[in-house]
Design an enzyme around this catalytic site. Structure first.
Site, mmCIF file in Angstrom:
data_model
loop_
_atom_site.group_PDB
_atom_site.id
_atom_site.type_symbol
_atom_site.label_atom_id
_atom_site.label_comp_id
_atom_site.label_asym_id
_atom_site.label_seq_id
_atom_site.Cartn_x
_atom_site.Cartn_y
_atom_site.Cartn_z
ATOM 1 N N THR A 78 0.838 -1.206 0.000
ATOM 2 C CA THR A 78 0.000 0.000 0.000
ATOM 3 C C THR A 78 0.873 1.256 0.000
ATOM 4 O O THR A 78 0.605 2.228 -0.707
ATOM 5 C CB THR A 78 -0.902 0.001 1.244
ATOM 6 N N HIS A 95 2.233 1.944 -3.384
ATOM 7 C CA HIS A 95 1.258 2.648 -4.238
ATOM 8 C C HIS A 95 1.244 4.142 -3.910
ATOM 9 O O HIS A 95 1.159 4.985 -4.799
ATOM 10 C CB HIS A 95 -0.156 2.082 -4.037
HETATM 11 ZN ZN ZN Z 1 0.147 -3.370 5.203
#
Ligand code: ZN
Length: 369
Positions: free
Chosen positions: A65, A68
């Protein structure tokens, strides 16, 4: 801060304030709508509500994440507020507590569930807060843990067992994803295919082994990680770039039926198709990997006529997943040393991200303290 005006009585009253955390701290901030993050040396320390706990972060993990968010792809651009402190995987020590906190006191070593909800919607009130409607994610929707301090509601704080070291506790979030996926699917005495052996896929190999999976097969497109998957307990690991002949092989190894359980950890549309083809009729598929865009998928063959059970997996069950994860760790059932590959000081965050993004590192930690 209280006034520091002189006078013996005042000096005494303000003494505790001298031990209080400073008003500003270093923090990794998403400073603009583009690539990268910036280390802000003077970010205000988060304010505490009555039910909040202020945690001094010791170690924090870099997640897919965060990659990203670093790369500022379409998902990040549509979700992440510019200016936010990033990061959601961490371990630390309680520094200060809000006036109504009862469960924790300063000095306690803790981690936290990063999915925060008001606790009032249907799922929160019926034991499924991990899929609450109003979930806010640490470091995604609100200020996170790539900072000296992070504030988390008391109800999201998890006490870390003294036998579990910081470098493991810093990975509770992704490890919990793996434990949740494996336990939801039910692998004991069953053959399992894990498609995608990135961080969570590799964790799922060791978790599935600990949970009693009979035979674990893996696919990926990264040969070193496939080798590591074998070291962690996979009986065979296949390079998905070399065609789909492996499906025939796995079926022949499983009475011609296919595997009992598919754990999808890649988000690749090809892996969806091949994984379901390798799954036996009536099997269970637990899906954790996130496709980058909508995928085309043969529902008739792969789900309906197959009569299989498909589970969407999001986050960790609160707190069931956490207890099971702790049990596996206390039982020394998990092999995580080769998955947690690098540690950098927070000041070298660019090197830490580069090591993670290039694939040289698997789970990369940053030492904040
Ligand atoms: Zn994580």
């Amino acid at each position: 801060m209280e006034s520091t005006k002189t006078g013996p009585a005042t000096a005494q009253r303000t003494a505790p304030a001298d031990n209080a955390p400073p008003e500003v701290m270093p923090a990794l901030v998403k400073h603009h709508a583009g690539e990268g993050l910036r280390l802000d040396e003077a970010r205000p320390v988060p304010a505490l509500g009555p039910l909040d706990v202020l945690i001094r972060v010791t170690k924090a993990g870099i997640c897919g994440t965060d990659r990203h968010i670093w790369q500022w792809d379409d998902w990040a651009a549509s979700r992440i507020p510019v200016g936010i402190v990033t990061g959601h995987e961490f371990v630390g020590v309680v520094e200060r507590i809000g006036s109504a906190v009862t469960l924790f006191s300063p000095g306690r070593r803790v981690s936290a569930e990063g999915h925060i909800t008001a606790g009032t919607d249907y799922n929160s009130r019926t034991g499924a807060a991990h899929i609450a409607r109003d979930t806010q994610i640490l470091g995604v929707d609100r200020d996170g843990c790539f900072a000296r301090y992070v504030a988390v509601p008391e109800s999201n704080v998890w006490p870390v067992h003294e036998e579990i070291p910081d470098r493991i506790a810093a990975t509770f979030d992704p490890l919990g994803n793996a434990v949740h996926t494996v336990t939801a699917a039910g692998v004991s005495g069953r053959s399992v295919l894990i498609s995608g052996v990135g961080i969570i896929g590799l964790m799922a190999v060791t978790v599935a082994r600990a949970a009693g999976a009979s035979r674990i097969y893996c696919t990926d497109i990264n040969p070193p990680r496939l080798e590591l998957a074998k070291k962690l307990g996979a009986v065979e690991a296949f390079d998905a770039r070399e065609g789909d002949a492996w499906i025939k092989h796995v079926r022949s190894e499983t009475r011609g039926e296919g595997v009992d359980v598919l754990l999808e950890m890649s988000g690749s549309s090809n892996a969806f198709d091949e994984g379901f083809r390798a799954l036996r009729n009536g099997g269970t598929a637990a899906l954790l990997g996130l496709p980058a865009k909508p995928v085309t998928f043969d529902f008739n063959t792969n789900i309906i006529f197959k009569g299989c059970t498909v589970l969407g997996i999001n986050g960790r069950r609160i707190w069931e997943t956490w207890y099971r994860m702790e049990e596996m760790l206390l039982g020394k059932r998990l092999q995580l040393d080769e998955i947690i590959t690098h540690e950098f000081p927070l000041a070298q965050y660019d090197k830490a991200f580069e090591t993670m993004i290039s694939g040289e590192g698997i789970k990369v930690l940053m030492n904040v303290d």
